[in-house]
Design a protein around this motif. Structure first.
Motif, PDB file in Angstrom:
ATOM      1  N   ARG A   1       0.832  -1.200   0.000  1.00  0.00           N
ATOM      2  CA  ARG A   1       0.000   0.000   0.000  1.00  0.00           C
ATOM      3  C   ARG A   1       0.875   1.263   0.000  1.00  0.00           C
ATOM      4  O   ARG A   1       0.636   2.201  -0.757  1.00  0.00           O
ATOM      5  N   GLU A   2       1.915   1.257   0.842  1.00  0.00           N
ATOM      6  CA  GLU A   2       2.787   2.439   0.912  1.00  0.00           C
ATOM      7  C   GLU A   2       3.472   2.719  -0.423  1.00  0.00           C
ATOM      8  O   GLU A   2       3.625   3.867  -0.826  1.00  0.00           O
ATOM      9  N   ASN A   3       3.875   1.640  -1.108  1.00  0.00           N
ATOM     10  CA  ASN A   3       4.474   1.806  -2.428  1.00  0.00           C
ATOM     11  C   ASN A   3       3.511   2.508  -3.385  1.00  0.00           C
ATOM     12  O   ASN A   3       3.888   3.436  -4.105  1.00  0.00           O
ATOM     13  N   LEU A   4       2.254   2.064  -3.373  1.00  0.00           N
ATOM     14  CA  LEU A   4       1.269   2.639  -4.292  1.00  0.00           C
ATOM     15  C   LEU A   4       0.942   4.088  -3.933  1.00  0.00           C
ATOM     16  O   LEU A   4       0.796   4.944  -4.803  1.00  0.00           O
TER      17      LEU A   4
ATOM     18  N   GLU B   1      -5.922   1.984  -2.933  1.00  0.00           N
ATOM     19  CA  GLU B   1      -6.915   0.965  -2.584  1.00  0.00           C
ATOM     20  C   GLU B   1      -7.486   0.323  -3.850  1.00  0.00           C
ATOM     21  O   GLU B   1      -7.615  -0.895  -3.959  1.00  0.00           O
ATOM     22  N   LYS B   2      -7.799   1.179  -4.816  1.00  0.00           N
ATOM     23  CA  LYS B   2      -8.397   0.712  -6.066  1.00  0.00           C
ATOM     24  C   LYS B   2      -7.423  -0.201  -6.831  1.00  0.00           C
ATOM     25  O   LYS B   2      -7.815  -1.244  -7.355  1.00  0.00           O
ATOM     26  N   GLN B   3      -6.157   0.185  -6.862  1.00  0.00           N
ATOM     27  CA  GLN B   3      -5.173  -0.635  -7.576  1.00  0.00           C
ATOM     28  C   GLN B   3      -4.920  -1.952  -6.847  1.00  0.00           C
ATOM     29  O   GLN B   3      -4.742  -2.991  -7.482  1.00  0.00           O
ATOM     30  N   LEU B   4      -4.899  -1.902  -5.505  1.00  0.00           N
ATOM     31  CA  LEU B   4      -4.705  -3.138  -4.738  1.00  0.00           C
ATOM     32  C   LEU B   4      -5.793  -4.140  -5.106  1.00  0.00           C
ATOM     33  O   LEU B   4      -5.539  -5.323  -5.316  1.00  0.00           O
ATOM     34  N   GLU B   5      -7.022  -3.631  -5.210  1.00  0.00           N
ATOM     35  CA  GLU B   5      -8.157  -4.481  -5.545  1.00  0.00           C
ATOM     36  C   GLU B   5      -8.026  -5.010  -6.976  1.00  0.00           C
ATOM     37  O   GLU B   5      -8.150  -6.199  -7.226  1.00  0.00           O
TER      38      GLU B   5
ATOM     39  N   LEU C   1      -4.290  -7.664  -4.661  1.00  0.00           N
ATOM     40  CA  LEU C   1      -3.275  -7.577  -3.605  1.00  0.00           C
ATOM     41  C   LEU C   1      -3.840  -7.061  -2.287  1.00  0.00           C
ATOM     42  O   LEU C   1      -3.092  -6.734  -1.367  1.00  0.00           O
ATOM     43  N   THR C   2      -5.168  -7.018  -2.206  1.00  0.00           N
ATOM     44  CA  THR C   2      -5.789  -6.426  -1.024  1.00  0.00           C
ATOM     45  C   THR C   2      -5.344  -7.135   0.261  1.00  0.00           C
ATOM     46  O   THR C   2      -5.040  -6.488   1.264  1.00  0.00           O
ATOM     47  N   ASP C   3      -5.275  -8.481   0.219  1.00  0.00           N
ATOM     48  CA  ASP C   3      -4.928  -9.230   1.435  1.00  0.00           C
ATOM     49  C   ASP C   3      -3.508  -8.943   1.906  1.00  0.00           C
ATOM     50  O   ASP C   3      -3.224  -8.965   3.100  1.00  0.00           O
ATOM     51  N   ALA C   4      -2.613  -8.707   0.943  1.00  0.00           N
ATOM     52  CA  ALA C   4      -1.209  -8.507   1.302  1.00  0.00           C
ATOM     53  C   ALA C   4      -0.858  -7.029   1.432  1.00  0.00           C
ATOM     54  O   ALA C   4       0.297  -6.683   1.664  1.00  0.00           O
TER      55      ALA C   4
ATOM     56  N   ARG D   1       5.746  -8.734  -8.861  1.00  0.00           N
ATOM     57  CA  ARG D   1       5.526  -8.296 -10.241  1.00  0.00           C
ATOM     58  C   ARG D   1       4.168  -7.619 -10.373  1.00  0.00           C
ATOM     59  O   ARG D   1       4.034  -6.597 -11.039  1.00  0.00           O
ATOM     60  N   ARG D   2       3.158  -8.214  -9.732  1.00  0.00           N
ATOM     61  CA  ARG D   2       1.819  -7.615  -9.822  1.00  0.00           C
ATOM     62  C   ARG D   2       1.806  -6.230  -9.183  1.00  0.00           C
ATOM     63  O   ARG D   2       1.196  -5.296  -9.699  1.00  0.00           O
ATOM     64  N   LEU D   3       2.506  -6.096  -8.046  1.00  0.00           N
ATOM     65  CA  LEU D   3       2.583  -4.780  -7.404  1.00  0.00           C
ATOM     66  C   LEU D   3       3.314  -3.794  -8.329  1.00  0.00           C
ATOM     67  O   LEU D   3       2.904  -2.637  -8.483  1.00  0.00           O
TER      68      LEU D   3
END
Lengths: 315, 254
Positions: free
Chosen positions: A94-97, A114-118, A122-125, A139-141
């Motif tokens: 989250r901090e990276n994003l 939040e939107k990108q995590l979803e 990657l929401t759980d991590a 890679r996904r992050l």
């Protein structure tokens, strides 16, 4: 308007010429693959288009802006994911994003993160340090960071922000399963409206993802087209003959000396020109000799297409 | 470039590098605990055996320990910067619409802030073990200014080595050489007690006037000469390595 126009790009490092006049265009919204082996000049091309490197000669526009003279405008409309997952290990996902959102001066970096995590699963991590992330998750992050402030962004209603996403060998070093997941992610990114420019060493990857492929070999574009068009440049099909006994195979090789052959375990690959006439002649000879053999036609693989294209390129 | 973005980008970058520092325990130990341990060792282990010309051990050695602390602290600046250069994140930042100055700026500010905090912590620890500055407000401010200038100059040295090092492991080697320079100066013992050849070297290398000047300022002794020499060294080294760093940084795009 094209997303990317490139004409006559040249670049040398000291005496070593890396790009020797590269030209191509990428349409808006398409997935474009720059395919080439190691050292072909793929990364150099990406670096020039993302304003990290200056070309010696030639011109390139990204989103309509000149990469040499309008670097700022270009950087505002692109994102780059390099060969190594460019993520900050000490921060959480989250901090990276959020960091990227702040650097892109978005009004609400937290919501965008939040939107990108979803979107990238990657929401759980999200709040875990990156040390616990798998290679595929990193890679996904990495890709998610490329899409912060992207075309579908809430924080970006006027359609400004990231429009062209550069991915330099996005699946390098990933296991097959993570590779498939990254492929799906890239397709999703494309569906959201981004133009994707990716480089790869794997034809299979280009074939599976790209609308258009350009083959870069020794600093020039050796061929360009859709995967189907490139396959047409491949050598003609081969005839695969299989035998029951070694003696039959040896005899077959004697009969077929006028053709180029490749021997396997009780199988013989015969190079043909692809014509019915030639295939019939080969089979007739075998039949006349009384060697019982089964045959199959082997269409050229993409790998062979690639090799034949780069062979043409070196001539 | 919009000045507002230049500031906000630098804040984001500094926040990032500060997080890197604060979340790595070994960095905190090296830049904060080690110097304090060294102060205690110098004061209580070696101090009794030393004759420092009538100056108390803590009074004599604190400036030198501050220099050592800065010299080990900047090793981490080079390390973190080189890590960014080696990994793709430097390129990611450069492909983004951010103020270019913020990319090095975050590392420089973090280095200045963290080293200033370490130096302040050392002064406080020193007060507990017998450091008794005699200076007035002007003297104290001048001492702080010289230390800050030294930190800034050494930070640019570390930025240069962080940019040019081929690997993260070698990026901080320069700091050991500088620490060697601090040991062969007047930081811990008066130059006069050294063998003649070493004393000649110690007298004319930068760490001696810097340590002498900070000590004189803290103790309220007149050392105007060493102040100007110290300032000249700091400004000269800082400017030279700033120019070298900017050149190394721009080389990247060629």
């Amino acid at each position: 308007m094209n997303a990317i126009n490139v004409s006559g790009l040249r670049k040398s490092f000291k005496a070593q010429a890396v790009l020797g006049g590269v030209s191509f265009n990428v349409k808006r919204g398409e997935i474009f693959a720059l395919l080439g082996s190691n050292g072909a000049g793929k990364t150099t091309t990406v670096k020039i288009l993302t304003t990290l490197l200056r070309a010696d000669e030639g011109a390139a526009q990204v989103c309509g802006f000149d990469v040499r003279k309008q670097g700022r405008e270009v950087r505002a409309c692109i994102s780059l994911t390099g060969q190594f997952a460019a993520v900050d290990d000490i921060q959480t996902g989250r901090e990276n994003l959020i960091m990227v959102g702040k650097l892109r001066h978005l009004p609400d970096p937290e919501t965008e993160a939040e939107k990108q995590l979803e979107a990238f699963g990657l929401t759980d991590a999200a709040d875990k340090p990156l040390s616990v992330y798998s290679g595929g998750m990193r890679r996904r992050l990495d890709l998610a960071m490329s899409m912060v402030g992207g075309p579908r962004g809430l924080s970006n209603p006027q359609g400004r922000g990231v429009q062209v996403v550069f991915l330099d060998e996005p699946t390098i070093g990933l296991d097959p399963q993570s590779r498939l997941s990254v492929w799906n992610t890239i397709r999703k990114m494309s569906k959201s409206g981004a133009t994707i420019f990716l480089t790869t060493q794997h034809l299979e990857e280009a074939d599976s993802l790209a609308d258009k492929i350009a083959v870069l070999h020794k600093g020039t574009i050796a061929a360009e087209g859709t995967a189907a068009e490139l396959k047409k440049l491949a050598p003609p099909p081969k005839l695969e003959l299989s035998f029951l006994e070694e003696t039959h195979m040896a005899r077959a090789r004697e009969i077929l000396t006028e053709y180029q052959t490749e021997a396997g375990a009780l199988t013989l690959l015969v190079m043909t020109d692809g014509s019915v006439k030639q295939a019939a002649a080969i089979l007739y000879k075998l039949e006349s000799a009384g060697i019982a053999a089964a045959f199959a036609q082997k269409p050229p693989t993409l790998e062979e297409a690639f090799l034949s294209i780069i062979k043409e390129g070196t001539k | 470039m919009n000045i507002k973005y230049a500031i906000s980008d630098t804040v984001v970058m500094t926040d990032r590098v500060l997080k890197q520092m604060l979340r790595s325990p070994d960095t905190v130990i090296t830049v904060l605990i080690m110097p304090i341990m060294m102060l205690l060792a110098m004061r209580f282990v070696f101090g009794g055996a030393m004759n420092l010309g009538g100056i108390g051990t803590a009074d004599y050695m604190l400036p030198g320990i501050i220099l050592m602390c800065v010299l080990s602290g900047i090793a981490y600046t080079a390390f973190r910067l080189n890590n960014d250069v080696q990994k793709g994140i430097f390129e990611r930042f450069h492909s983004m619409p951010i103020a270019k100055s913020s990319i090095l700026g975050g590392h420089v500010l973090t280095s200045v802030i963290s080293n200033a905090v370490s130096a302040a912590a050392l002064v406080l620890a020193g007060l507990l073990v017998g450091f008794r500055p005699q200076a007035g407000l002007v003297g104290l401010l001048l001492a702080a200014a010289v230390i800050l200038l030294f930190i800034a100059a050494m930070t640019w040295v570390s930025v240069f080595f962080g940019l040019i090092a081929k690997s993260t492991e070698t990026s901080s080697v320069f700091s050991y050489l500088l620490i060697g320079l601090a040991f062969t100066s007047s930081s811990f013992v008066p130059v006069g007690t050294m063998p003649a050849a070493l004393a000649a070297f110690a007298k004319y290398q930068p760490m001696t006037p810097i340590a002498d000047c900070v000590r004189a300022l803290f103790l309220g002794r007149p050392r105007a000469g060493s102040l100007w020499i110290a300032l000249a060294w700091c400004v000269g080294i800082g400017a030279a390595f700033w120019a070298l760093s900017i050149q190394a940084y721009n080389q990247r795009r060629k």
